[in-house]
Design an enzyme around this catalytic site. Structure first.
Site, PDB file in Angstrom:
ATOM      1  N   HIS A   9       0.829  -1.211   0.000  1.00  0.00           N
ATOM      2  CA  HIS A   9       0.000   0.000   0.000  1.00  0.00           C
ATOM      3  C   HIS A   9       0.865   1.264   0.000  1.00  0.00           C
ATOM      4  CE1 HIS A   9       0.972   0.993   4.174  1.00  0.00           C
ATOM      5  NE2 HIS A   9       0.821  -0.301   4.451  1.00  0.00           N
ATOM      6  N   GLU A  25      -1.604  -7.361   7.744  1.00  0.00           N
ATOM      7  CA  GLU A  25      -0.206  -7.243   8.156  1.00  0.00           C
ATOM      8  C   GLU A  25       0.060  -8.027   9.434  1.00  0.00           C
ATOM      9  OE1 GLU A  25       2.739  -7.135   7.594  1.00  0.00           O
ATOM     10  OE2 GLU A  25       3.384  -5.061   7.289  1.00  0.00           O
TER      11      GLU A  25
END
Length: 226
Positions: free
Chosen positions: A13, A97
């Site tokens: 990202h 994550e």
């Protein structure tokens, strides 16, 4: 007959305020900064919308996976994949994550100076969070899904375009995934830096029994510097 082998494009990202400050960010929802938005748009323009680049052929993408975190979702929205609205897209919790537990929102410098001077994420994991083996197991699940999709495509459409997969997720998770793709110990991911809005391409060498990394950490900066 030479069989066309598919690839897997990994995208981290774009920049957030926490990534800019080097804070560990897993489950906390933070949005892209204006610079992070620019990073994602530039990556899209220089790679996914650029027929002259040689990294990937975006027209071959037939499946997309994305982390449930907003920063990854935003990044995917900014990447202009051809006919994206017709490509099966899955939000998969396995792409979240690394869970940093007590170290969520804390920088490595703060951990070393205030908590544990010898702490190493790749060796020690996180208190009340995940170990590296937890993360590797999630990556293995994702790789199994991706390879199954690619095998199915090859079986049904030998030597034809398609079968490529796009994954949008997070730095540490994707670094572990690259290691598991190569059947390497996940701890080796500490040797692979992945910048915000960085693109990596996983693939195969001559057969799907020989996984390789084709490109690593391709960012829009590579196209803009003179």
């Amino acid at each position: 007959m030479v069989v066309r082998l598919p690839v897997v494009s990994l995208i981290r990202h774009g920049e957030t305020e926490w990534s800019k400050e080097e804070k560990h960010t897993s489950i906390t929802e933070v949005e892209l900064t204006s610079h992070g938005i620019t990073q994602a748009r530039d990556l899209s323009r220089f790679v996914f919308e650029n027929q002259c680049q040689g990294f990937i052929d975006p027209n071959n993408i037939t499946q997309i996976y994305v982390s449930p975190r907003k920063r990854a979702q935003q990044t995917l929205e900014l990447i202009k994949v051809p006919n994206k609205d017709q490509i099966p897209t899955f939000t998969d919790p396995n792409l979240t994550e690394w869970n940093y537990g007590d170290y969520e929102g804390v920088t490595t410098h703060e951990i070393h100076s205030e908590k544990y001077v010898f702490w190493d994420l790749w060796r020690d994991g996180c208190p009340n969070g995940e170990t590296i083996q937890h993360v590797a197991t999630r990556c293995d699940h994702m790789i199994a899904k991706i390879v199954a999709h690619q095998n199915k495509h090859i079986d049904s459409n030998p030597n034809s375009p398609g079968g490529d997969v796009l994954v949008v997720a997070h730095s540490h998770l994707l670094r572990v995934m690259a290691c598991r793709w190569l059947n390497m110990a996940p701890e080796m991911g500490k040797n692979y830096i992945l910048d915000t809005a960085g693109l990596c391409v996983l693939g195969y060498d001559r057969s799907m029994r020989s996984p390789v990394i084709k490109h690593w950490n391709v960012t829009s900066n590579l196209f803009q510097k003179t």
